[in-house]
Every structure is written in C-alpha cells, then in structure tokens.
Design a protein around this motif. Structure first.
Motif, PDB file in Angstrom:
ATOM      1  N   GLY A 162       4.314   8.470   6.450  1.00 30.71           N
ATOM      2  CA  GLY A 162       5.599   8.229   5.815  1.00 30.71           C
ATOM      3  C   GLY A 162       5.493   7.461   4.517  1.00 30.71           C
ATOM      4  N   ARG A 163       4.396   7.656   3.787  1.00 30.59           N
ATOM      5  CA  ARG A 163       4.246   6.927   2.522  1.00 30.59           C
ATOM      6  C   ARG A 163       3.276   7.635   1.577  1.00 30.59           C
ATOM      7  NH1 ARG A 163       1.889   3.141   6.203  1.00 30.59           N
ATOM      8  NH2 ARG A 163      -0.398   3.195   6.164  1.00 30.59           N
ATOM      9  N   ILE A 164       3.401   7.228   0.318  1.00 34.48           N
ATOM     10  CA  ILE A 164       2.466   7.616  -0.723  1.00 34.48           C
ATOM     11  C   ILE A 164       1.775   6.360  -1.213  1.00 34.48           C
ATOM     12  CG2 ILE A 164       2.309   8.396  -3.134  1.00 34.48           C
ATOM     13  CD1 ILE A 164       4.488  10.414  -2.571  1.00 34.48           C
ATOM     14  N   GLY A 165       0.456   6.372  -1.251  1.00 36.91           N
ATOM     15  CA  GLY A 165      -0.302   5.244  -1.768  1.00 36.91           C
ATOM     16  C   GLY A 165      -0.965   5.611  -3.084  1.00 36.91           C
ATOM     17  N   TYR A 166      -0.729   4.795  -4.119  1.00 38.32           N
ATOM     18  CA  TYR A 166      -1.307   5.071  -5.441  1.00 38.32           C
ATOM     19  C   TYR A 166      -1.359   3.759  -6.210  1.00 38.32           C
ATOM     20  CZ  TYR A 166      -2.300   8.056  -9.550  1.00 38.32           C
ATOM     21  OH  TYR A 166      -2.878   8.676 -10.623  1.00 38.32           O
ATOM     22  N   SER A 167      -2.060   3.758  -7.331  1.00 39.82           N
ATOM     23  CA  SER A 167      -2.257   2.527  -8.090  1.00 39.82           C
ATOM     24  C   SER A 167      -1.467   2.481  -9.385  1.00 39.82           C
ATOM     25  CB  SER A 167      -3.755   2.334  -8.387  1.00 39.82           C
ATOM     26  OG  SER A 167      -4.487   2.244  -7.192  1.00 39.82           O
ATOM     27  N   LEU A 168      -0.386   3.231  -9.435  1.00 42.25           N
ATOM     28  CA  LEU A 168       0.523   3.165 -10.570  1.00 42.25           C
ATOM     29  C   LEU A 168       1.548   2.067 -10.298  1.00 42.25           C
ATOM     30  CD1 LEU A 168       1.225   4.634 -13.267  1.00 42.25           C
ATOM     31  CD2 LEU A 168       2.879   5.952 -11.948  1.00 42.25           C
ATOM     32  N   ASN A 169       1.699   1.135 -11.248  1.00 41.75           N
ATOM     33  CA  ASN A 169       2.638   0.044 -11.057  1.00 41.75           C
ATOM     34  C   ASN A 169       4.029   0.587 -10.729  1.00 41.75           C
ATOM     35  OD1 ASN A 169       0.727  -1.924 -11.539  1.00 41.75           O
ATOM     36  ND2 ASN A 169       1.258  -2.168 -13.705  1.00 41.75           N
ATOM     37  N   PRO A 170       4.719  -0.028  -9.763  1.00 43.10           N
ATOM     38  CA  PRO A 170       6.010   0.514  -9.321  1.00 43.10           C
ATOM     39  C   PRO A 170       7.066   0.586 -10.410  1.00 43.10           C
ATOM     40  CG  PRO A 170       5.166  -1.089  -7.739  1.00 43.10           C
ATOM     41  CD  PRO A 170       4.277  -1.176  -8.945  1.00 43.10           C
ATOM     42  N   ASP A 171       6.949  -0.242 -11.460  1.00 42.81           N
ATOM     43  CA  ASP A 171       7.971  -0.231 -12.505  1.00 42.81           C
ATOM     44  C   ASP A 171       7.644   0.718 -13.660  1.00 42.81           C
ATOM     45  OD1 ASP A 171       5.826  -1.757 -13.355  1.00 42.81           O
ATOM     46  OD2 ASP A 171       7.061  -3.148 -14.516  1.00 42.81           O
ATOM     47  N   VAL A 172       6.505   1.400 -13.590  1.00 41.32           N
ATOM     48  CA  VAL A 172       6.129   2.345 -14.646  1.00 41.32           C
ATOM     49  C   VAL A 172       6.787   3.695 -14.379  1.00 41.32           C
ATOM     50  CG1 VAL A 172       4.230   3.658 -15.670  1.00 41.32           C
ATOM     51  CG2 VAL A 172       3.953   1.218 -15.217  1.00 41.32           C
ATOM     52  N   ARG A 173       7.484   4.203 -15.388  1.00 41.02           N
ATOM     53  CA  ARG A 173       8.137   5.506 -15.258  1.00 41.02           C
ATOM     54  C   ARG A 173       7.369   6.515 -16.106  1.00 41.02           C
ATOM     55  NH1 ARG A 173      13.855   5.882 -16.424  1.00 41.02           N
ATOM     56  NH2 ARG A 173      14.411   6.578 -14.336  1.00 41.02           N
ATOM     57  N   MET A 174       7.072   7.670 -15.517  1.00 39.81           N
ATOM     58  CA  MET A 174       6.313   8.727 -16.186  1.00 39.81           C
ATOM     59  C   MET A 174       7.153   9.991 -16.278  1.00 39.81           C
ATOM     60  SD  MET A 174       2.449   8.624 -14.756  1.00 39.81           S
ATOM     61  CE  MET A 174       2.933   9.468 -13.245  1.00 39.81           C
ATOM     62  N   ARG A 228       3.527   2.764  -1.617  1.00 38.12           N
ATOM     63  CA  ARG A 228       2.670   1.594  -1.416  1.00 38.12           C
ATOM     64  C   ARG A 228       1.690   1.488  -2.587  1.00 38.12           C
ATOM     65  NH1 ARG A 228       0.134   0.097   4.322  1.00 38.12           N
ATOM     66  NH2 ARG A 228       2.394  -0.200   4.624  1.00 38.12           N
ATOM     67  N   PHE A 229       1.774   0.381  -3.332  1.00 38.21           N
ATOM     68  CA  PHE A 229       0.872   0.148  -4.457  1.00 38.21           C
ATOM     69  C   PHE A 229      -0.506  -0.242  -3.925  1.00 38.21           C
ATOM     70  CE2 PHE A 229      -1.152  -2.860  -7.408  1.00 38.21           C
ATOM     71  CZ  PHE A 229      -1.284  -2.039  -8.524  1.00 38.21           C
ATOM     72  N   ILE A 230      -1.546   0.428  -4.448  1.00 44.10           N
ATOM     73  CA  ILE A 230      -2.928   0.163  -4.038  1.00 44.10           C
ATOM     74  C   ILE A 230      -3.617  -0.645  -5.137  1.00 44.10           C
ATOM     75  CG2 ILE A 230      -5.121   1.176  -3.332  1.00 44.10           C
ATOM     76  CD1 ILE A 230      -2.802   1.756  -1.429  1.00 44.10           C
ATOM     77  N   ASP A 231      -4.042  -1.842  -4.829  1.00 42.83           N
ATOM     78  CA  ASP A 231      -4.731  -2.709  -5.781  1.00 42.83           C
ATOM     79  C   ASP A 231      -6.190  -2.283  -5.887  1.00 42.83           C
ATOM     80  OD1 ASP A 231      -5.829  -4.672  -7.340  1.00 42.83           O
ATOM     81  OD2 ASP A 231      -5.200  -6.350  -6.083  1.00 42.83           O
ATOM     82  N   ARG A 232      -6.575  -1.710  -7.012  1.00 47.61           N
ATOM     83  CA  ARG A 232      -7.931  -1.187  -7.191  1.00 47.61           C
ATOM     84  C   ARG A 232      -8.953  -2.283  -7.480  1.00 47.61           C
ATOM     85  NH1 ARG A 232      -7.651   4.483  -7.833  1.00 47.61           N
ATOM     86  NH2 ARG A 232      -9.652   4.619  -8.925  1.00 47.61           N
ATOM     87  N   ASN A 233      -8.526  -3.532  -7.576  1.00 48.10           N
ATOM     88  CA  ASN A 233      -9.469  -4.643  -7.729  1.00 48.10           C
ATOM     89  C   ASN A 233     -10.093  -5.054  -6.402  1.00 48.10           C
ATOM     90  OD1 ASN A 233      -9.161  -5.061 -10.582  1.00 48.10           O
ATOM     91  ND2 ASN A 233      -7.137  -5.945 -10.156  1.00 48.10           N
ATOM     92  N   ARG A 234      -9.540  -4.563  -5.313  1.00 43.95           N
ATOM     93  CA  ARG A 234     -10.085  -4.902  -3.988  1.00 43.95           C
ATOM     94  C   ARG A 234     -11.343  -4.077  -3.719  1.00 43.95           C
ATOM     95  NH1 ARG A 234      -5.086  -3.294  -0.632  1.00 43.95           N
ATOM     96  NH2 ARG A 234      -6.609  -3.388   1.078  1.00 43.95           N
ATOM     97  N   LYS A 235     -12.388  -4.741  -3.296  1.00 41.32           N
ATOM     98  CA  LYS A 235     -13.679  -4.087  -3.068  1.00 41.32           C
ATOM     99  C   LYS A 235     -13.585  -2.996  -2.002  1.00 41.32           C
ATOM    100  CE  LYS A 235     -16.399  -5.970  -6.064  1.00 41.32           C
ATOM    101  NZ  LYS A 235     -17.007  -5.116  -7.128  1.00 41.32           N
ATOM    102  N   GLU A 236     -12.767  -3.235  -0.976  1.00 32.51           N
ATOM    103  CA  GLU A 236     -12.670  -2.238   0.085  1.00 32.51           C
ATOM    104  C   GLU A 236     -12.007  -0.957  -0.417  1.00 32.51           C
ATOM    105  OE1 GLU A 236      -9.247  -5.212   0.927  1.00 32.51           O
ATOM    106  OE2 GLU A 236     -11.275  -5.206   0.067  1.00 32.51           O
ATOM    107  N   VAL A 237     -11.145  -1.075  -1.426  1.00 34.40           N
ATOM    108  CA  VAL A 237     -10.522   0.112  -2.015  1.00 34.40           C
ATOM    109  C   VAL A 237     -11.571   0.932  -2.756  1.00 34.40           C
ATOM    110  CG1 VAL A 237      -8.841   0.929  -3.705  1.00 34.40           C
ATOM    111  CG2 VAL A 237      -8.250  -0.956  -2.166  1.00 34.40           C
TER     112      VAL A 237
END
Length: 264
Positions: A162-174, A228-237
C-alpha cells in the motif's frame, strides 16, 4: 512527406507511426524486427532493420530519401549509462549530415538545458548539444517530463504494502506526461513544420509531487496508498540497492539523478 521514425516499435514510436500513416505520410520504421514491426508494415510502414542504439544493421542509410525524422534514444541501463546518449547522438549526426532530411523532431527530457553531473539528465544535455551541430536542418527538441506509465513499476509494492517508496523529496513537483501525449505532439510538429531551428517544446501534462501522485492512485483504486521517502544516505539502503539492482556506478547515477531533481 517521407518520415523516418527511430524506435518505431516502442511505446511512443508505434503510436507516432500510426498517427503519421493515418495523416497520409510515408513512414520508414526502424526496428530490430518482430511482431510489432510486422504490425506497422501491415498498416503501411516501410521496415528498416537496425538500431542506432547498438549500431546494428546499416543505420547510416536509414535517413536516405527521407524528408523528416523522429529521433529518440533508449537508455542502456545495463552497459553504458553515461556514454550511451552521446554515442547514439554521434551516429544520428553522422547519418543526418549525408541525408536530405530537413526537419528533425528529437525526444529529449527535462533538465537537458543543464550541464553537469545530473545523472539521467546529463545524457539529454549531450544529445541536444550534439544535434545542435547540424546545419540546414530545422530541429525541434521535445523536452518531456516523467512518463506516467513508469508508475507501473510500483504496482507490486502498492498491491503488497500500500505504498510507493522513492527518494524524491515530498515537496518536489515534477511534470508528468503520458506517452500518448508525446506521440501526439511529435506528430503535430511533423505535420505542421514551422521552419524554425532549435525550438524547445516542454512536454508535461501536470506538475505533481509524489504524495499527490499516491493520493490520485488511492482515489482510483479505492485503497489507501502512501508515499514513503527513502533516505539514500542510510548504508542499509545502499546495500539493498546494490543487492537488488547492480553496480556502484548505477548507485552513483541514481544519486546524481535524484540530487538534480531535489535541487530543482
């Protein structure tokens, strides 16, 4: 008019080819072959086996006898994500210089005006700059936004979690766009040449953030879907990405792409 269509059996090229045929043009369709090309030939297209992406066949002869052309590059995710666009652009330019083509419509992308380490968008910049070397050709750059159809990649995650996970900031509109609309605009540019050079048409139906996208999906399927915003600075990511998708080079490429988007 005789129009040469690169990528004629792809999501955009197939729709464009059919539109041009219905408008009464002769269409030469470039493809590696298969049922999709057979269907275009049945509709009246002239087949041409080969590929500018790989150099297979004789792509240098593809534009011979044509009045206009539609160009696009298929991203080479597996082999050469950095040099591929420039290599294909060089093949385009070499072939077009020796041809009678006087109108080119090229599919590029958002961010193509920016030079630098911008990941996926760096290839669009290289493509545009190389094609701009062509003289005596009217050149239209179609700067497309994010393909709406690419959301289908998250179908499994939406169904299971029930979600989409990506590393695009939630306030960025494309800008988002359907491939049908890209084909429609490309057909318009080929059907109604203006005689101008280096026109850039921004192709995007609507600017949306990822939370807005998931809200729209929620309404359509009548189930809650979150972003769900994914923080790409996390080593596990990083470790999970490398395990599932491949190389450190691709990880860097994706990071540069997202950094460019998040920096707007």
């Amino acid at each position: 008019m005789k129009i040469a269509v690169v990528g004629a059996t792809g999501r955009i090229g197939a729709q464009l080819t059919q539109k041009l045929l219905r408008a009464g043009h002769q269409v030469r369709a470039l493809s590696r072959g298969g049922p999709s090309l057979d269907a275009l030939v049945q509709a009246g297209a002239e087949p041409f086996l080969g590929s500018f992406d790989t150099g297979a066949g004789e792509p240098s002869k593809f534009f011979h006898g044509a009045d206009a052309a539609f160009l696009m590059v298929k991203t080479d995710w597996a082999n050469d994500i950095h040099g591929h666009y420039l290599a294909v652009a060089r093949r385009f330019v070499d072939a077009l210089r020796d041809s009678p083509v006087r109108l080119v419509v090229s599919l590029t992308g958002i961010g193509s005006e920016v030079e630098g380490d911008t990941g996926h968008f760096a290839g669009f910049h290289q493509l545009d700059q190389k094609l701009n070397e062509l003289e005596n050709i009217d050149l239209v750059h179609l700067r497309a936004g994010w393909f709406m159809e690419n959301l289908l990649a998250w179908t499994g995650a939406i169904a299971r979690h029930g979600r989409i996970g990506y590393s695009l900031n939630p306030d960025v509109r494309m800008p988002w766009v359907a491939t049908h609309d890209i084909a429609e605009l490309a057909a318009h540019e080929l059907n109604h040449p203006t005689g101008d050079r280096r026109i850039v048409r921004e192709v995007g139906s609507q600017d949306l953030s990822m939370p807005e996208v998931t809200a729209m999906i929620s309404r359509e399927i009548e189930r809650p879907v979150e972003y769900r915003f994914i923080d790409r600075n996390r080593k596990e990511v990083e470790a999970e990405f490398l395990q599932r998708f491949g190389t450190p080079e691709l990880w860097l490429y994706e990071n540069q792409t997202l950094a460019a988007l998040n920096d707007r």
